[in-house]
Motif scaffolding. Structure first.
Motif, PDB file in Angstrom:
ATOM      1  N   TYR A  27      14.102   9.395  -2.795  1.00 28.24           N
ATOM      2  CA  TYR A  27      13.064  10.347  -3.178  1.00 28.24           C
ATOM      3  C   TYR A  27      12.359  10.896  -1.946  1.00 28.24           C
ATOM      4  O   TYR A  27      12.489  10.365  -0.832  1.00 28.24           O
ATOM      5  N   LYS A  28      11.591  11.945  -2.151  1.00 32.32           N
ATOM      6  CA  LYS A  28      10.848  12.547  -1.056  1.00 32.32           C
ATOM      7  C   LYS A  28       9.757  11.610  -0.571  1.00 32.32           C
ATOM      8  O   LYS A  28       9.482  11.511   0.627  1.00 32.32           O
ATOM      9  N   GLY A  29       9.104  10.930  -1.486  1.00 32.67           N
ATOM     10  CA  GLY A  29       8.010  10.027  -1.120  1.00 32.67           C
ATOM     11  C   GLY A  29       7.539   9.235  -2.327  1.00 32.67           C
ATOM     12  O   GLY A  29       8.174   9.255  -3.388  1.00 32.67           O
ATOM     13  N   GLY A  30       6.416   8.567  -2.161  1.00 34.93           N
ATOM     14  CA  GLY A  30       5.881   7.779  -3.260  1.00 34.93           C
ATOM     15  C   GLY A  30       4.521   7.218  -2.913  1.00 34.93           C
ATOM     16  O   GLY A  30       4.077   7.282  -1.758  1.00 34.93           O
ATOM     17  N   PHE A  31       3.843   6.677  -3.900  1.00 37.11           N
ATOM     18  CA  PHE A  31       2.556   6.028  -3.672  1.00 37.11           C
ATOM     19  C   PHE A  31       2.551   4.676  -4.367  1.00 37.11           C
ATOM     20  O   PHE A  31       3.343   4.405  -5.270  1.00 37.11           O
ATOM     21  N   ALA A  32       1.641   3.839  -3.926  1.00 35.53           N
ATOM     22  CA  ALA A  32       1.567   2.477  -4.441  1.00 35.53           C
ATOM     23  C   ALA A  32       0.474   2.347  -5.492  1.00 35.53           C
ATOM     24  O   ALA A  32      -0.495   3.099  -5.498  1.00 35.53           O
ATOM     25  N   TYR A  33       0.663   1.411  -6.381  1.00 39.79           N
ATOM     26  CA  TYR A  33      -0.413   1.018  -7.290  1.00 39.79           C
ATOM     27  C   TYR A  33      -0.207  -0.430  -7.689  1.00 39.79           C
ATOM     28  O   TYR A  33       0.847  -1.023  -7.424  1.00 39.79           O
ATOM     29  N   ASN A  37       0.828  -1.204   0.000  1.00 34.11           N
ATOM     30  CA  ASN A  37       0.000   0.000   0.000  1.00 34.11           C
ATOM     31  C   ASN A  37       0.865   1.258   0.000  1.00 34.11           C
ATOM     32  O   ASN A  37       2.088   1.193  -0.114  1.00 34.11           O
ATOM     33  N   ASP A  38       0.210   2.408   0.138  1.00 33.05           N
ATOM     34  CA  ASP A  38       0.904   3.692   0.058  1.00 33.05           C
ATOM     35  C   ASP A  38       1.971   3.852   1.143  1.00 33.05           C
ATOM     36  O   ASP A  38       3.006   4.477   0.910  1.00 33.05           O
ATOM     37  N   ALA A  39       1.708   3.313   2.334  1.00 31.95           N
ATOM     38  CA  ALA A  39       2.698   3.426   3.414  1.00 31.95           C
ATOM     39  C   ALA A  39       3.977   2.682   3.047  1.00 31.95           C
ATOM     40  O   ALA A  39       5.088   3.175   3.283  1.00 31.95           O
ATOM     41  N   ASP A  94      -6.893  -2.636  -2.611  1.00 36.05           N
ATOM     42  CA  ASP A  94      -6.826  -1.954  -1.332  1.00 36.05           C
ATOM     43  C   ASP A  94      -7.354  -0.529  -1.471  1.00 36.05           C
ATOM     44  O   ASP A  94      -6.999   0.173  -2.420  1.00 36.05           O
ATOM     45  N   PRO A  95      -8.219  -0.078  -0.555  1.00 36.76           N
ATOM     46  CA  PRO A  95      -8.761   1.288  -0.632  1.00 36.76           C
ATOM     47  C   PRO A  95      -7.699   2.384  -0.625  1.00 36.76           C
ATOM     48  O   PRO A  95      -7.956   3.501  -1.053  1.00 36.76           O
ATOM     49  N   SER A  96      -6.488   2.087  -0.114  1.00 38.37           N
ATOM     50  CA  SER A  96      -5.448   3.111  -0.068  1.00 38.37           C
ATOM     51  C   SER A  96      -4.647   3.185  -1.361  1.00 38.37           C
ATOM     52  O   SER A  96      -3.743   4.004  -1.484  1.00 38.37           O
ATOM     53  N   MET A  97      -4.977   2.356  -2.348  1.00 37.21           N
ATOM     54  CA  MET A  97      -4.212   2.320  -3.586  1.00 37.21           C
ATOM     55  C   MET A  97      -4.756   3.309  -4.601  1.00 37.21           C
ATOM     56  O   MET A  97      -5.931   3.673  -4.566  1.00 37.21           O
ATOM     57  N   LEU A  98      -3.902   3.713  -5.522  1.00 38.85           N
ATOM     58  CA  LEU A  98      -4.325   4.579  -6.612  1.00 38.85           C
ATOM     59  C   LEU A  98      -5.459   3.937  -7.385  1.00 38.85           C
ATOM     60  O   LEU A  98      -5.326   2.848  -7.931  1.00 38.85           O
TER      61      LEU A  98
END
Length: 284
Positions: free
Chosen positions: A99-105, A86-88, A237-241
């Protein structure tokens, strides 16, 4: 009294004697070291997590800044199960990569790329410095990993993703655009998007509405690049893109050379998106 040795010989003997002393001291220092001593380097490895001193990990994304997450453990490259990614997890992973951050997909898995799952779950909270600090579960049953997608991440240096509508006649109506790290592109989502009510609802909720619906495909001027040309059902997962397995850019995953029909379909989707056949939606 006669001298047994001249000055040159004496100097040579003293030098030889000193070298012998140094070698003896070095010998003692090596073999007196505790066999239980541990390294003090701050370099983190998975050896600490799994109690195996010969285990280290390396991370990489298939396309540098984004793509399938690949991990090497015990000199073997594999991947992380997508089930709980997930995004975490992506946030920590991207920070570890600089990198500064990122998101999951979820990256659509169109065919087997030859790698096998190595890690069942990372279990990050998003605050850790590196995935070593997360509860990494490599003991889970990786045979239970989902077979329809791969865990993927997109890293950024400024900001994550956001949506907007290019208004045509009224608020909440227009073409969908998405930005990643501040780069705005049309959001095509050609395959399945027109009938994917959950994806459309999610986009509308992201920009402050409750839900939305598909209106039509509008022919616009050709564009050089789009976000996502492949979109499947949203059951992740609801937290995913988008909560959907997707492909962010047309060339993100190699075409399956075993399926010429699939190649033609993917090429057609990409061509239609970039030629300007873009979706219009209505949010309410």
């Amino acid at each position: 009294m006669n001298r047994l040795y001249n000055d040159k010989q004496i100097k040579g003997m003293v030098t030889f004697y000193c070298i012998g002393i140094l070698m003896l001291l070095h010998h003692e220092s090596v073999y007196c070291e505790s066999p239980y001593s541990t390294a003090t380097s701050d370099t983190r490895t998975t050896s600490d997590a799994v109690s195996s001193p010969d285990t280290e990990y390396s991370l990489r994304l298939a396309h540098g800044k984004y793509g399938m997450v690949e991990i090497k453990i015990r000199n073997t490259w594999g991947y992380i199960c997508p089930n709980h990614f997930n995004d975490a997890d992506a946030m920590v992973l991207c920070r570890e990569l600089g990198y500064k951050g990122g998101f999951a997909y979820l990256l659509i898995r169109e065919f087997d790329n030859g790698l096998r799952p190595l890690v069942f779950s990372l279990g990050c909270t998003g605050t850790e410095k590196m995935i070593f600090n997360c509860y990494s579960d490599i003991r889970g049953n990786v045979s239970d990993c989902s077979l329809d997608s791969y865990a993927a991440a997109h890293c950024y240096n400024n900001s994550g993703y956001e949506f907007r509508l290019v208004n045509k006649s009224a608020p909440g109506y227009g073409l969908v655009e998405m930005a990643i790290d501040g780069e705005w592109r049309p959001f095509c989502g050609y395959q399945g998007f027109d009938y994917n009510s959950r994806a459309i609802d999610y986009i509308c909720q992201n920009i402050g509405y409750s839900a939305g619906s598909f209106v039509s495909r509008s022919q616009e001027n050709p564009v050089e690049s789009v976000w996502t040309t492949h979109l499947s059902q949203c059951d992740g997962d609801p937290s995913m893109l988008l909560r959907c397995p997707i492909i962010l850019v047309p060339n993100e995953q190699p075409y399956d050379s075993r399926s010429s029909a699939n190649n033609r379909y993917r090429w057609l989707n990409s061509f239609q998106c970039r030629s300007g056949l873009l979706p219009t939606i209505k949010c309410f």
